[in-house]
Every structure is written in C-alpha cells, then in structure tokens.
Design a protein around this motif. Structure first.
Motif, PDB file in Angstrom:
ATOM      1  N   PHE B  32     -33.346  35.159 -21.954  1.00  0.00           N
ATOM      2  CA  PHE B  32     -32.866  34.048 -22.820  1.00  0.00           C
ATOM      3  C   PHE B  32     -32.592  34.266 -24.154  1.00  0.00           C
ATOM      4  N   SER B  34     -31.282  37.091 -25.170  1.00  0.00           N
ATOM      5  CA  SER B  34     -30.354  38.196 -25.193  1.00  0.00           C
ATOM      6  C   SER B  34     -30.990  39.542 -25.421  1.00  0.00           C
TER       7      SER B  34
ATOM      8  N   THR D   6     -27.295  27.796 -25.712  1.00  0.00           N
ATOM      9  CA  THR D   6     -27.209  28.684 -26.306  1.00  0.00           C
ATOM     10  C   THR D   6     -28.134  29.844 -25.552  1.00  0.00           C
ATOM     11  N   VAL D   7     -29.301  29.445 -25.164  1.00  0.00           N
ATOM     12  CA  VAL D   7     -30.237  30.370 -24.489  1.00  0.00           C
ATOM     13  C   VAL D   7     -29.745  30.511 -22.787  1.00  0.00           C
ATOM     14  N   LYS D   9     -26.596  30.546 -22.026  1.00  0.00           N
ATOM     15  CA  LYS D   9     -25.495  31.234 -22.305  1.00  0.00           C
ATOM     16  C   LYS D   9     -25.904  32.720 -22.333  1.00  0.00           C
ATOM     17  N   ASN D  10     -27.156  33.015 -23.071  1.00  0.00           N
ATOM     18  CA  ASN D  10     -27.735  34.245 -23.079  1.00  0.00           C
ATOM     19  C   ASN D  10     -28.152  34.726 -21.934  1.00  0.00           C
ATOM     20  N   LEU D  11     -28.688  33.678 -21.138  1.00  0.00           N
ATOM     21  CA  LEU D  11     -29.343  34.222 -19.571  1.00  0.00           C
ATOM     22  C   LEU D  11     -28.095  34.629 -18.962  1.00  0.00           C
ATOM     23  N   LYS D  13     -25.100  36.039 -19.904  1.00  0.00           N
ATOM     24  CA  LYS D  13     -24.550  37.257 -20.273  1.00  0.00           C
ATOM     25  C   LYS D  13     -25.222  38.479 -20.368  1.00  0.00           C
ATOM     26  N   LYS D  14     -24.779  39.601 -20.426  1.00  0.00           N
ATOM     27  CA  LYS D  14     -25.474  40.775 -20.687  1.00  0.00           C
ATOM     28  C   LYS D  14     -26.249  40.768 -21.900  1.00  0.00           C
ATOM     29  N   PRO D  15     -27.538  41.382 -21.965  1.00  0.00           N
ATOM     30  CA  PRO D  15     -28.135  41.589 -22.946  1.00  0.00           C
ATOM     31  C   PRO D  15     -27.394  42.275 -24.234  1.00  0.00           C
TER      32      PRO D  15
END
Lengths: 359, 282, 122, 172
Positions: B32, B34, D6-7, D9-11, D13-15
């Motif tokens: 979550f 990133s 946002t979170v 989206k982060n989940l 996407k690649k870190p």
C-alpha cells in the motif's frame, strides 16, 4: 490533578531533531514547556577565523543539510555584496533553480514528517517517494543529493545543459501531478483536519510580535516572504507570497503544501528565462573592511547573515540567524494548553531544524 | 477427547496463524505504501530475536504480568477452540489485558504510565462492545456457547450486520491500527515512544508479542462466527475484514483518546444496541 | 549595510527598542561583533515591510547589558546565545540559561571572546 | 479516507523501493562518489591542499607523497576543479563502508626542483591503504602543521594560478 513530567527529546521517535522539551502535563494537557538546546552546537560561526572566505561556503552549506543550497547562496551573495561583485544573470537564475528545488524537497520532507507526527505512515511514505525525484535531479545535475555545493563566490560552478533542463521540466511535471493528487488528502481529509485544524493557533499580531519567520508567519496571515525583496535571480520572476489566515497547524501545512507547487512554478519560470552566458566572474582580492546584512528566504523561513570583513582572507565575524531560531519563541507560546498528543504536531508545524539553530 | 484436540489445535494455531497474519499484514501495508516490505515470516524472526535477548526488567512485576497476559490470551483462544462459553472467554481475555496494563503501570517511566492509562481507556472502549456482541449471539442462538453458534442455519451476519460493524471498532483497537494506535503502535513513531510497551523489553516483550498474536486470532475468530454456515465464505469474510483494517490503517491519521471514547461509545455501542433492539423485536 | 543604523547607548537601548515595538517593527535578531579590546558591538536588527532598521550598541563586556527580552519575548534566545558566546551578562533576562543554552556547564572557555585561535593562523 | 485511491494505485504498481544491496541503480555520471588520483600525473603543486575546505589533503613535495584522509573528505570536488594537471577526479560510485579506519597515502615521483632526488623504489606506486591505527592517530595531529605550509611555498603559487587561468579559458 497530578502533574506528570514528560521528557520530549532530545532523542525522540517523532522528532528527529535534538531538542529537549520538558513538558509538564496535567491529565494529558500540557501546562508548561521548557526547551533545552545545545545538543548539536558545532561552533561553525567561529570557523570563519581559520577558514578563508572561499572555504567558508562549504561550512555554511553544512549549517543545515536540507537548505544547504540556500545557505551557500546566501553566504555567497553576502560576500558578493561586500566585495561589490555583480554576478552573471545565468548564475543568478541557476541559483534560483537549485534553491527552489531545495525548497521543494525540504517541504516534501517536512510534509512527510508532519504526516508521521500524526501517525499517517502511508502519507509519509508517499511524500518521501515523490521527494526522491527531486533528489535525483540534484544528484544528476550537481553531483550530490543533498549538499549540492554549486555556489562559489562570483557565481556557480555547475551548469545545466539544454537536455538536463528538459529532463528537469519533465520530472517537475510528474512531481507536480503526484503532489496535486495528495492535495485533497492533505487539506480535506477528516482525520487530518481533526488533528490539525484549531491546533496551535497563533494570531497575526502574536506571530509578528514573537518574531516568527517563514511559513509559520505566513500561516498566521502575514504576507512576508524574503523573496519579495527580489534578491539574486528573483528580480526576474513573478512572485507572490503564499498566505493562509487561520494561524493553526493546518494553515502552516497548507502554506508549505502550496509553496511546493509555487516553487515548481518558479523553477519553470527561471528555466524559461535562463539566458546564455558566463557562469561566474573572476574574484580578485579579499573581502574589504565593512559589514553586510543579508536576508534570504529558506524553506523554513527568513534566514539572516551578518558578515564583517576586515580586509584579510578570513572574515572578522560571521553571524547566521536561521529561521528555526526565530520560530522557537512562537513554539513556546503555542504549546501550553494543548493536548499531549498534539505536541508533535505543533512542534513539527514550525518545521524545526535544530542543527540550523545551533550551528 | 475431541475437546482436548481442539484445545491443542488452538494453542498451536494461535501463534502460527497470528505470526503469519502479522507478517502478511506488514507485507500488504508495504505494498500500500509502495515499498518492498519484509518477508512474510519476519514476525517470527523478530520474536525469536527478542527471546534471545538479555532478560532485563525495570520491575519484577513485569515478569508476572507478561506471563499472565500470554497465558490468559492462550487460554481464551484455547477455550474458544474448545467451543466453550463466550462470557468465560471474554473474562479470561480481559484479565490478560488488564495485567498487561498493570505491568506498564509498575514501571516509573512517564511514557509507560501515560500509555497504560490510554490502554485502559481503550480496554474500556472495546470491552462493552464485545459484551454486547456476545449478548447478540445469545439473542440469536439462545446460548452463550460457541458451539451453539455453529448450529445456526444461516449466517449471523444477516441478523447482526450492525454488530459486525461495531466489532470492527473493537478489532481496530485490538490490532493497534490507526486511528486507534495511540496507546502503542507497531512503529514507535508516536509522542509516547512505544506507549504501554515502552518499558517491556527482551523476552518479556516477545511474550507480549505472542500474546498479541493469540488475541488477533481470537478477535478474528469472533468475526468468523458471523459466517459459520460455509467455511469458504468465512475465510472470504475474514480476509475482506482484515484487508479493510489495513486500508483503514493506511488512510487515516492517529487520533486522540478523547475522540476515540466519543466515537466508540456513541457509534460502537449505539450500533450494537440498535441491533440488539432489532433482534429482540424481531 | 542595507537599512538605517541608529546608535544607542546602554541607557537608552531598552527605550529605543520599545519605540521600535510601538512602531510595529519585528525583531529579526541581534548580531554581535568584537568592537575592540574588551568591547562588544551589538546590532539589533528590525524589520517592517521588508525595510531594515538597526540599532547599534557598543558596550563594555564586563558590565551587564540591559535585556530587551521584557519588551520582545523572542529576544531571550539570542541574548542567551550571546551570553554563551561572549560571556556578557544581561540584566533582567526572562529565562536565563546562564551560559548553558548551547554550551555544557563544564565549558570554561568563552568561544568568541578569548581570541583563542584554533591552530596557527596565517 | 481520501487517501484510498493513492494506496490502491500503489498496491497495483511496482514498489518504488529496490532491494538495495542486491539491486543497485545506475549511478548518475556527475555524482561525486569518491576522490581518485592519478599520482603519476601529479606535479605536487599543493593547490588541492590549499583549496580543500576540510583540510584533509596533505601534499609533501619533497617526499613525493600525496595523502588524503577519506574520513575527513567532504566530497565537494573543489580539489578536482583546482588541479592544474587534472590528475584528480571523482568516481561516480561511492566508497563502500568499512569497519576500520584506513589511511590513504599515494607515493609518486616528485618534480626535480632540488638537487637531491628521492629514491623511486622507496614505496610501491599506486593506491596503498595502510591499515595502521597509530599512523591514523599521527595523521590527526598533522593538519595543524600543514596549515603553515602554504606560506612557505608562496613562490610556487603564481605558476599554479596561471595554469588555472588557462584551464578556465579552455573550458569556456
């Protein structure tokens, strides 16, 4: 009601700054806060007696890690004023570009730390993730991530090629887009507003009288920004200070948030107006006898340099007043009668930099 | 004999499941945010490391308190697996929670003291909700026994949806997630350093971590009781609930205890009472 | 130096600072320098609408200087700092750290006043 | 809960982080990572020593040694800018962390400006980190002594300055 004494700092997880606050707390309401400083005093001002005026740039850059570029620029501008040197326009605007990039990364760092102060870890990570792009710009253009070391007396020592300028612009667009995505969270989120609105309120008159500086002052409704003076390259740019009127933690964070976007705009303006030309002028001789008083705007607020030259290569006196030094008295006025849980939020809302303060 | 096997399963499954859940939690939280995140078994490494540390206590009480906490937590989970009485489980668990606070109170550190007071307030906030949930179970099944819940022919969630929401509050508090992580949080980034856990260290902190795993499994088990008719759906329900918890943790700031008391008592108890009236009338 | 410089003496420094406050000036900071043997120069920097005004006080280091922290609370930090750096006493300081704001209690050398240079100077 | 998009989206996407010691990013070409010297080209003019803000460089013209305390170096790159023969440069990869304090002394051939010539085979050429704590301690005392040196070698300064001028002109 029993009084509990809570030691806050000098090593404390929410406050990565070495300042100690003795909090006298009754039922989790702070009644009194007494500061203790001096944990990172390095005596940098004294160094001007053994380092020559050129070497002092690197010393000034190390007053603070986060606003190092602006310290360096302020010192160079002061010496240039003392020696009567006019630096090339390209150098002025290049200094603006790096200064504003520093302001952006400093504010993003602060926004992250602020989020961490009220326990919002994911937001903290998000801001720091965005900040990383600016650190990359610094590293790619100046050779170092934090202490860019681009200032010399008489100009700058690094140049930006057209390719780099284009790359900076494209990176800035991404940064701005990502920052804007967080605007709604930072300004309107229910939990964040509960933790920041109405906390640590300081009125306009109080802020002025206590000598607050920078976003702390502007968050209370005083439209004062040293960049209005038009020093260095700011004379070429359109600039309007960011002001909020509420005077609480929310207002101060909003000022900083909007300044990130403003700085991105200033970098764009500076890049569009960047003239061709020399990077530096040749400096002859030593700083003459005389005094200079110079003020610049740092991310944390107004920074003041007072320099006394004596005709030799060493300076007679170098006095640095950093923004946090000015913001500690307002902090002491804000803390009493707040909740213990709000202490980190209020302390961080002045963006403390204790290494700056003690030098 | 079956009961004994179930008890043993409970005692073993508690730390294993709890540790895995904690590891998974950290991993998902990292996604979550990133980040890469630690390995899923990281929680076990952490506790193993804590057990390897020197035994240092500020106060002899802490030894007793941490042991009572872990034993109470383990017993309550064992009783839960043995399908015993819900009220008994509740009181055993409450004893453990109170002992943990007592251990923190025994140390003179102001962080630990204030943290302990906040923890007590948290206990005070979620325990009434738990009790009301159990009363809800009683109204539906006619018994306080866990085994009675397994006999219902339709998921309890249909009858007590508001109760489930109220239990969500208790779960968030028990898991120490934002916005209710002010007595202590998984990261020591708060004004009270690590709050109630500040003065526990080494193996005793490890014990408390293990007890925390037991309690996590217990509270998730209570959530599972809301869908006993189908195991697959039960797992989906728990999975979704936990994911929602992580989401809440990541999208909210930490609040203050004054705020919590208002919310949990008004909303949590309010939701439960409305649901009880509905059950009673229905 | 940018801005107007007004010379003040030990007797009228507090009064002049009070005038500044009544005029709506903001105290930026003080700067200190060595003004000859046994003398300290203090510049009080004020700011109003980006205009600078400075008060210059030259005083003996061994005599106490009247503190302006009663007029401007924010002066307390800088006066304590001067106390640390020059071992100058201030009369009527609101919160006196007594040379321990930046330095440790066991430090006996005065950083800026004893003219001790670190290493040989060219 | 406004942060949810946002979170999520982060989940998906690649870190943004990487597994650092195993995965290392390409360095930026201008990064000031580590100071390196080509000692064979060094003319022992001491410009770097005079310019160095942290006074971590000590040049001995007679012995032909160039030494630097890597732990005092602040990686500003001023020495690189000032070097008249460009024998100093910055590597774009930074120094690996070490557990012991090392001393960095380079032995080169000093210019023959005196009658006496130093023996060339006194020490091996190239990088020779000396793992000696007593030597490191002695080094600490050194800067005070070296500070006087610039005045003693004042007569060499103009030459160095001229070369610097040429350098700058060439740049422009």
């Amino acid at each position: 009601m029993a009084t509990t004494v809570i030691p806050f700092g000098p090593q404390h997880p929410v406050l990565p700054e070495p300042v100690h606050l003795t909090l006298k707390v009754e039922d989790e309401i702070v009644k009194e806060a007494i500061p203790a400083l001096g944990y990172v005093h390095r005596g940098l001002e004294k160094l001007c007696e053994i380092r020559d005026f050129n070497q002092m740039i690197t010393v000034c850059e190390r007053v603070c890690g986060i606003c190092s570029m602006i310290h360096g620029a302020c010192y160079s501008q002061s010496i240039e004023e003392l020696m009567g040197i006019e630096i090339p326009d390209r150098a002025k605007l290049l200094r603006v570009i790096w200064s504003e990039l520093h302001r952006m990364h400093s504010h993003l760092l602060w926004l992250g730390l602020f989020a961490d102060a009220f326990g919002f870890e994911a937001l903290f990570m998000q801001f720091w993730k965005i900040r990383e792009r600016i650190m990359d710009i610094n590293e790619a253009t100046a050779g170092s991530r934090v202490i860019v070391s681009v200032n010399i007396i008489g100009g700058v020592r690094a140049d930006l090629s057209p390719d780099q300028l284009r790359w900076i612009l494209s990176e800035l667009d991404i940064v701005e887009k990502e920052v804007r995505e967080l605007q709604d969270t930072m300004m309107n989120d229910y939990t964040i507003k509960t933790r920041t609105v109405g906390i640590g309120v300081m009125t306009k008159a109080q802020a002025w009288e206590l000598g607050a500086a920078g976003p702390t002052l502007r968050g209370s409704g005083v439209a004062q920004d040293m960049r209005q003076q038009g020093y260095g390259g700011y004379a070429f740019l359109d600039f309007e200070p960011v002001v909020e009127t509420a005077g609480d933690c929310w207002a101060r964070s909003t000022v900083r948030f909007r300044e990130v976007l403003q700085s991105a705009d200033l970098v764009r303006q500076a890049i569009s107006k960047l003239p061709e030309g020399e990077l530096a002028v040749k400096v002859k001789g030593n700083p003459p006898e005389g005094e200079v008083y110079h003020r610049v705007e740092q991310p944390r607020g107004e920074c003041m340099y007072y320099i006394r030259g004596n005709g030799t290569k060493n300076l007679d006196r170098l006095r640095i007043r950093t923004p946090t030094f000015a913001n500690i008295p307002p902090l002491l006025a804000m803390l009493p009668e707040c909740e213990l849980a709000d202490v980190p939020v209020i302390v961080l809302s002045i963006d403390p930099c204790i290494s700056c303060t003690e030098r | 004999m079956d009961t004994l096997i179930l008890v043993i399963i409970g005692l073993v499954a508690g730390p294993v499941l709890g540790g895995l859940i904690a590891g998974l939690d950290r991993r998902v939280t990292a996604w979550f945010q990133s980040r890469q995140g630690p390995p899923i078994t990281q929680a076990f490494y952490d506790v193993a490391k804590l057990f390897g540390k020197e035994k240092m206590v500020v106060n002899q009480w802490q030894i007793l308190c941490s042991w009572v906490y872990v034993i109470a937590a383990a017993t309550s989970l064992a009783l839960f697996f043995a399908q015993s009485d819900l009220l008994l489980i509740f009181f055993v668990q409450a004893v453990g929670a109170v002992f943990m606070v007592m251990g923190a109170m025994a140390a003179k550190s102001p962080y630990s003291q204030v943290g302990a007071q906040r923890e007590l307030l948290q206990v005070l906030a979620y325990e009434p909700v738990l009790i009301l949930v159990f009363v809800g179970f009683y109204l539906v099944t006619g018994s306080f026994s866990v085994s009675a819940v397994w006999q219902v022919d339709q998921p309890l969630l249909a009858k007590m949806p508001l109760m489930y929401l109220a239990l969500g509050y208790a779960l968030t508090i028990k898991l120490r997630k934002s916005p209710f992580d002010f007595s202590t949080s998984h990261h020591g980034h708060q004004e009270l350093v690590k709050g109630v856990l500040t003065e526990y260290s080494g193996p005793y902190l490890g014990l408390i971590e293990v007890a925390h795993w037991y309690e996590t499994v217990l509270v998730l088990g209570l959530c599972a009781l809301f869908w006993t008719t189908n195991v697959a759906w039960m797992i989906v329900l728990i999975g979704c609930t936990y994911l929602l918890e992580i989401l809440v943790d990541n999208t909210m700031a930490r609040m203050t205890w004054r705020w919590m008391l208002k919310r949990v008592w008004l909303l949590g108890i309010g939701l439960s009472v409305v649901n009880l009236i509905w059950l009673y009338a229905g | 130096m940018k801005g107007k410089v007004i010379d003040v003496t030990l007797d009228n420094v507090v009064g002049e600072v009070m005038n500044m406050k009544n005029d709506g000036q903001r105290l930026v900071s003080f700067s200190t320098y060595n003004a000859g043997e046994g003398k300290i120069g203090i510049l009080y920097h004020f700011d109003k609408a980006l205009e600078n005004t400075h008060l210059r006080l030259v005083a003996d280091m061994d005599k106490p200087i009247p503190s302006v922290s009663g007029v401007y609370f924010s002066a307390l930090l800088v006066e304590n700092e001067i106390r640390d750096q020059w071992d100058v006493k201030f009369d009527g300081l609101v919160l006196d750290f007594n040379r321990t704001l930046l330095l440790d209690p066991e430090v006996t050398k005065v950083p800026l006043a004893n003219n001790l240079k670190i290493g040989p100077k060219n | 809960m406004l942060f949810t998009p946002t979170v999520v989206k982060n989940l998906l996407k690649k870190p943004a982080t990487r597994k650092y010691p195993f995965e290392v990013r390409e360095p930026f070409p201008k990064y000031r990572g580590e100071l390196v010297i080509d000692i064979d080209r060094c003319i022992f003019c001491s410009s770097c020593e005079r310019k160095c803000p942290s006074q971590c460089i000590a040049v001995d013209r007679d012995k032909g040694t160039w030494q630097c305390d890597p732990y005092a170096c602040i990686y500003c790159g001023y020495c690189v800018d000032v070097c008249p023969v460009k024998c100093l440069s910055m590597k774009d990869v930074h120094r690996k962390p070490s557990t012991e304090k090392t001393e960095w002394i380079e032995q080169g051939t000093p210019p023959r400006h005196k009658k006496k010539e130093t023996p060339k085979d006194a020490a091996p050429k190239g990088t020779a980190p000396v793992l000696d704590k007593s030597a490191a301690a002695a080094e600490e005392a050194a800067p005070a002594a070296t500070e006087v040196a610039p005045e003693a070698k004042a007569e060499e300064r103009p030459a160095a300055k001229d070369k610097k001028k040429d350098e700058k002109k060439g740049k422009k």
